[in-house]
Design a protein around this motif. Structure first.
Motif, PDB file in Angstrom:
ATOM      1  N   ASP A  59       0.190   0.500   4.869  1.00  0.00           N
ATOM      2  CA  ASP A  59      -1.098   0.314   4.183  1.00  0.00           C
ATOM      3  C   ASP A  59      -1.002  -0.967   3.360  1.00  0.00           C
ATOM      4  O   ASP A  59       0.087  -1.416   3.012  1.00  0.00           O
ATOM      5  CB  ASP A  59      -1.391   1.510   3.266  1.00  0.00           C
ATOM      6  CG  ASP A  59      -2.865   1.598   2.865  1.00  0.00           C
ATOM      7  OD1 ASP A  59      -3.536   2.560   3.276  1.00  0.00           O
ATOM      8  OD2 ASP A  59      -3.346   0.703   2.140  1.00  0.00           O
ATOM      9  N   ASN A  60      -2.158  -1.521   3.049  1.00  0.00           N
ATOM     10  CA  ASN A  60      -2.171  -2.700   2.172  1.00  0.00           C
ATOM     11  C   ASN A  60      -1.749  -2.358   0.747  1.00  0.00           C
ATOM     12  O   ASN A  60      -1.281  -3.221   0.018  1.00  0.00           O
ATOM     13  CB  ASN A  60      -3.583  -3.287   2.107  1.00  0.00           C
ATOM     14  CG  ASN A  60      -4.055  -3.794   3.434  1.00  0.00           C
ATOM     15  OD1 ASN A  60      -3.421  -4.653   4.026  1.00  0.00           O
ATOM     16  ND2 ASN A  60      -5.159  -3.255   3.921  1.00  0.00           N
ATOM     17  N   GLY A  75       1.511  -3.824   3.503  1.00  0.00           N
ATOM     18  CA  GLY A  75       0.967  -5.058   4.052  1.00  0.00           C
ATOM     19  C   GLY A  75      -0.006  -4.761   5.180  1.00  0.00           C
ATOM     20  O   GLY A  75      -0.225  -3.603   5.537  1.00  0.00           O
ATOM     21  N   ASP A  76      -0.580  -5.816   5.746  1.00  0.00           N
ATOM     22  CA  ASP A  76      -1.455  -5.664   6.906  1.00  0.00           C
ATOM     23  C   ASP A  76      -0.568  -5.269   8.095  1.00  0.00           C
ATOM     24  O   ASP A  76       0.401  -5.970   8.398  1.00  0.00           O
ATOM     25  CB  ASP A  76      -2.148  -7.009   7.177  1.00  0.00           C
ATOM     26  CG  ASP A  76      -3.164  -6.917   8.298  1.00  0.00           C
ATOM     27  OD1 ASP A  76      -3.067  -5.985   9.131  1.00  0.00           O
ATOM     28  OD2 ASP A  76      -4.046  -7.788   8.358  1.00  0.00           O
ATOM     29  N   PHE A  77      -0.907  -4.180   8.766  1.00  0.00           N
ATOM     30  CA  PHE A  77       0.003  -3.701   9.810  1.00  0.00           C
ATOM     31  C   PHE A  77       0.130  -4.721  10.946  1.00  0.00           C
ATOM     32  O   PHE A  77       1.140  -4.763  11.645  1.00  0.00           O
ATOM     33  CB  PHE A  77      -0.424  -2.318  10.321  1.00  0.00           C
ATOM     34  CG  PHE A  77      -1.268  -2.361  11.552  1.00  0.00           C
ATOM     35  CD1 PHE A  77      -0.705  -2.191  12.809  1.00  0.00           C
ATOM     36  CD2 PHE A  77      -2.625  -2.600  11.463  1.00  0.00           C
ATOM     37  CE1 PHE A  77      -1.475  -2.251  13.938  1.00  0.00           C
ATOM     38  CE2 PHE A  77      -3.407  -2.661  12.571  1.00  0.00           C
ATOM     39  CZ  PHE A  77      -2.834  -2.489  13.829  1.00  0.00           C
ATOM     40  N   GLY A 126      -2.915   3.250   7.392  1.00  0.00           N
ATOM     41  CA  GLY A 126      -3.948   3.619   6.425  1.00  0.00           C
ATOM     42  C   GLY A 126      -3.642   4.938   5.746  1.00  0.00           C
ATOM     43  O   GLY A 126      -4.291   5.952   5.971  1.00  0.00           O
ATOM     44  N   SER A 144      -3.571  12.221   4.444  1.00  0.00           N
ATOM     45  CA  SER A 144      -3.160  12.380   5.850  1.00  0.00           C
ATOM     46  C   SER A 144      -1.633  12.302   5.966  1.00  0.00           C
ATOM     47  O   SER A 144      -1.016  13.034   6.757  1.00  0.00           O
ATOM     48  CB  SER A 144      -3.830  11.318   6.720  1.00  0.00           C
ATOM     49  OG  SER A 144      -3.728  10.037   6.122  1.00  0.00           O
ATOM     50  N   ARG A 198     -10.146  -5.707  16.386  1.00  0.00           N
ATOM     51  CA  ARG A 198      -9.072  -6.383  15.635  1.00  0.00           C
ATOM     52  C   ARG A 198      -7.759  -5.608  15.751  1.00  0.00           C
ATOM     53  O   ARG A 198      -6.701  -6.184  15.964  1.00  0.00           O
ATOM     54  CB  ARG A 198      -9.479  -6.488  14.163  1.00  0.00           C
ATOM     55  CG  ARG A 198      -8.419  -7.072  13.246  1.00  0.00           C
ATOM     56  CD  ARG A 198      -8.870  -7.007  11.774  1.00  0.00           C
ATOM     57  NE  ARG A 198      -8.029  -7.777  10.899  1.00  0.00           N
ATOM     58  CZ  ARG A 198      -6.991  -7.294  10.209  1.00  0.00           C
ATOM     59  NH1 ARG A 198      -6.661  -6.028  10.341  1.00  0.00           N
ATOM     60  NH2 ARG A 198      -6.273  -8.070   9.431  1.00  0.00           N
ATOM     61  N   ASP A 255      -6.225   5.178  10.538  1.00  0.00           N
ATOM     62  CA  ASP A 255      -7.386   5.452   9.680  1.00  0.00           C
ATOM     63  C   ASP A 255      -7.838   4.134   9.064  1.00  0.00           C
ATOM     64  O   ASP A 255      -8.198   4.073   7.889  1.00  0.00           O
ATOM     65  CB  ASP A 255      -6.997   6.471   8.589  1.00  0.00           C
ATOM     66  CG  ASP A 255      -8.234   7.132   7.981  1.00  0.00           C
ATOM     67  OD1 ASP A 255      -9.357   6.775   8.380  1.00  0.00           O
ATOM     68  OD2 ASP A 255      -8.070   7.989   7.103  1.00  0.00           O
ATOM     69  N   GLY A 274      -8.152  12.583  -1.040  1.00  0.00           N
ATOM     70  CA  GLY A 274      -8.159  11.611   0.051  1.00  0.00           C
ATOM     71  C   GLY A 274      -9.369  11.777   0.933  1.00  0.00           C
ATOM     72  O   GLY A 274     -10.320  12.464   0.573  1.00  0.00           O
ATOM     73  N   MET A 275      -9.310  11.156   2.099  1.00  0.00           N
ATOM     74  CA  MET A 275     -10.534  11.003   2.893  1.00  0.00           C
ATOM     75  C   MET A 275     -10.626  11.963   4.087  1.00  0.00           C
ATOM     76  O   MET A 275     -11.723  12.310   4.476  1.00  0.00           O
ATOM     77  CB  MET A 275     -10.647   9.564   3.413  1.00  0.00           C
ATOM     78  CG  MET A 275     -11.175   8.572   2.410  1.00  0.00           C
ATOM     79  SD  MET A 275      -9.952   8.080   1.184  1.00  0.00           S
ATOM     80  CE  MET A 275     -10.575   6.613   0.476  1.00  0.00           C
ATOM     81  N   PHE A 327      -3.310  -1.903  -2.161  1.00  0.00           N
ATOM     82  CA  PHE A 327      -3.804  -2.944  -3.076  1.00  0.00           C
ATOM     83  C   PHE A 327      -3.352  -2.681  -4.513  1.00  0.00           C
ATOM     84  O   PHE A 327      -3.203  -1.527  -4.926  1.00  0.00           O
ATOM     85  CB  PHE A 327      -5.335  -2.984  -3.027  1.00  0.00           C
ATOM     86  CG  PHE A 327      -5.854  -3.295  -1.652  1.00  0.00           C
ATOM     87  CD1 PHE A 327      -5.603  -4.521  -1.054  1.00  0.00           C
ATOM     88  CD2 PHE A 327      -6.595  -2.352  -0.949  1.00  0.00           C
ATOM     89  CE1 PHE A 327      -6.076  -4.806   0.228  1.00  0.00           C
ATOM     90  CE2 PHE A 327      -7.077  -2.628   0.323  1.00  0.00           C
ATOM     91  CZ  PHE A 327      -6.814  -3.855   0.910  1.00  0.00           C
ATOM     92  N   TYR A 366     -11.397  -7.051   2.481  1.00  0.00           N
ATOM     93  CA  TYR A 366     -12.607  -6.507   3.103  1.00  0.00           C
ATOM     94  C   TYR A 366     -13.781  -7.490   3.103  1.00  0.00           C
ATOM     95  O   TYR A 366     -14.798  -7.244   3.747  1.00  0.00           O
ATOM     96  CB  TYR A 366     -13.031  -5.199   2.424  1.00  0.00           C
ATOM     97  CG  TYR A 366     -12.129  -4.040   2.813  1.00  0.00           C
ATOM     98  CD1 TYR A 366     -12.139  -3.547   4.120  1.00  0.00           C
ATOM     99  CD2 TYR A 366     -11.249  -3.467   1.911  1.00  0.00           C
ATOM    100  CE1 TYR A 366     -11.301  -2.502   4.503  1.00  0.00           C
ATOM    101  CE2 TYR A 366     -10.410  -2.424   2.287  1.00  0.00           C
ATOM    102  CZ  TYR A 366     -10.447  -1.945   3.583  1.00  0.00           C
ATOM    103  OH  TYR A 366      -9.613  -0.920   3.954  1.00  0.00           O
TER     104      TYR A 366
HETATM  105  C1  LIG Z   1      -9.899   5.452   4.756  1.00  0.00           C
HETATM  106  S1  LIG Z   1      -8.484   4.892   3.905  1.00  0.00           S
HETATM  107  C2  LIG Z   1      -7.242   5.998   4.474  1.00  0.00           C
HETATM  108  C3  LIG Z   1      -7.408   7.400   3.979  1.00  0.00           C
HETATM  109  C4  LIG Z   1      -6.212   8.312   4.191  1.00  0.00           C
HETATM  110  N1  LIG Z   1      -5.779   8.325   5.570  1.00  0.00           N
HETATM  111  C5  LIG Z   1      -6.504   9.709   3.721  1.00  0.00           C
HETATM  112  O1  LIG Z   1      -6.259  10.674   4.473  1.00  0.00           O
HETATM  113  O2  LIG Z   1      -6.956   9.886   2.594  1.00  0.00           O
HETATM  114  C6  LIG Z   1      -8.112   3.417   4.762  1.00  0.00           C
HETATM  115  C7  LIG Z   1      -6.844   2.736   4.304  1.00  0.00           C
HETATM  116  O3  LIG Z   1      -6.490   1.816   5.332  1.00  0.00           O
HETATM  117  C8  LIG Z   1      -5.921   0.667   4.744  1.00  0.00           C
HETATM  118  N2  LIG Z   1      -6.009  -0.420   5.738  1.00  0.00           N
HETATM  119  C9  LIG Z   1      -7.138  -0.898   6.322  1.00  0.00           C
HETATM  120  N3  LIG Z   1      -6.824  -1.869   7.206  1.00  0.00           N
HETATM  121  C10 LIG Z   1      -5.475  -2.022   7.163  1.00  0.00           C
HETATM  122  C11 LIG Z   1      -4.550  -2.873   7.821  1.00  0.00           C
HETATM  123  N4  LIG Z   1      -4.953  -3.773   8.719  1.00  0.00           N
HETATM  124  N5  LIG Z   1      -3.234  -2.760   7.534  1.00  0.00           N
HETATM  125  C12 LIG Z   1      -2.810  -1.858   6.618  1.00  0.00           C
HETATM  126  N6  LIG Z   1      -3.647  -1.003   5.963  1.00  0.00           N
HETATM  127  C13 LIG Z   1      -4.956  -1.098   6.221  1.00  0.00           C
HETATM  128  C14 LIG Z   1      -6.714   0.466   3.478  1.00  0.00           C
HETATM  129  O4  LIG Z   1      -5.956  -0.279   2.549  1.00  0.00           O
HETATM  130  C15 LIG Z   1      -6.965   1.904   3.033  1.00  0.00           C
HETATM  131  O5  LIG Z   1      -5.993   2.320   2.109  1.00  0.00           O
END
Ligand SMILES: C[S@@+](CC[C@H](N)C(=O)[O-])C[C@H]1O[C@@H](n2cnc3c(N)ncnc32)[C@H](O)[C@@H]1O
Length: 225
Positions: free
Chosen positions: A70-71, A130-132, A43, A49, A157, A147, A18-19, A73, A83
């Motif tokens: 999270d979305n 979904g989109d939060f 996220g 995380s 946003r 995140d 992860g990130m 995908f 994006y």
């Molecule tokens: C940087 S990654 C998260 C990494 C993760 N926290 C980790 O520790 O590895 C960002 C994530 O946020 C999600 N995301 C971005 N905008 C979002 C939104 N508005 N609603 C839900 N998820 C979102 C993306 O789909 C993506 O999976």
């Protein structure tokens, strides 16, 4: 017996890919372990995380409810439409990391579920896809980890809704706060009394800083305000 039950800190040594950085994860774990109220993560991707937070929840005697959104995908078209850019614009190493989970059967959410189940954490997490911004939450949160905001436009946003969901004395943690204009954008939405930073992760709150917070949770962080 599951080794993750027997040795509760094992998850901190072996989180999924992860990130976030391990030391940032430990801070999330520490906060989740002491928080009394609800926790929200925006996220989770495949759960790095999420694992740190859920492990804190597991060791928290109050076991606060923990939601992650999270979305998740399930194909490249969804990713690219959210994006507004092509996955091909990313470097190959990044594309490979994304595609492995996006294009697998069931998509990203399946990798998340597997990673949490492997660590005996799945039952502690309410997963929302979904989109939060599209969710109505019946409760406020004492800890929110976002995140999903990586530049000032995403702060504008996402943060108004996030702030509206945060308890007045709650703690907001955001990763990838790497540009100064993101702090300005946050201040325009809500000016927190205290902000600490650990590399690009920020910890913002209006609560009175206890010895525990200052000398454990935020130890080694820089004080921004
Ligand atoms: C940087 S990654 C998260 C990494 C993760 N926290 C980790 O520790 O590895 C960002 C994530 O946020 C999600 N995301 C971005 N905008 C979002 C939104 N508005 N609603 C839900 N998820 C979102 C993306 O789909 C993506 O999976």
């Amino acid at each position: 017996m599951n080794p993750f039950q027997k040795i509760p800190y094992l998850n901190l040594l072996f989180p999924p890919e992860g990130m976030i950085r391990p030391l940032q994860g430990i801070r999330l774990f520490d906060l989740a372990k002491q928080i009394q109220g609800n926790i929200l993560e925006i996220g989770s991707w495949v759960g790095k995380s999420t694992t740190y937070i859920a492990n804190g929840v597991r060791l928290n005697p109050n076991k606060p409810p923990f939601y992650t959104v999270d979305n998740y995908f399930t194909n490249t078209e969804e990713w690219e439409s959210f994006y507004g850019e092509s996955l091909n614009d990313n470097p190959e190493w990044a594309r490979n990391i994304y595609l492995k989970h996006i294009e697998r059967k069931g998509g990203v959410i399946e990798s998340l579920r597997e990673n949490l189940a492997d660590r005996d954490l799945l039952h502690l997490v309410k997963i929302l896809k979904g989109d939060f911004l599209s969710f109505e939450f019946p409760k406020k949160f004492e800890l929110i980890f976002c995140d999903a905001s990586h530049d000032a436009s995403e702060v504008k946003r996402n943060l108004p809704k996030i702030i509206s969901l945060l308890e007045p004395e709650g703690i907001l943690v955001c990763d990838d706060f790497r540009y100064p204009d993101m702090f300005d954008a946050l201040d325009e939405i809500h000016r927190f009394k205290h902000i600490y930073t650990h590399r690009y992760m920020i910890f913002a709150t209006n609560r009175k800083l206890t010895h525990r917070l200052e000398n454990q949770s935020f130890l080694g962080c820089k004080r921004y305000r």
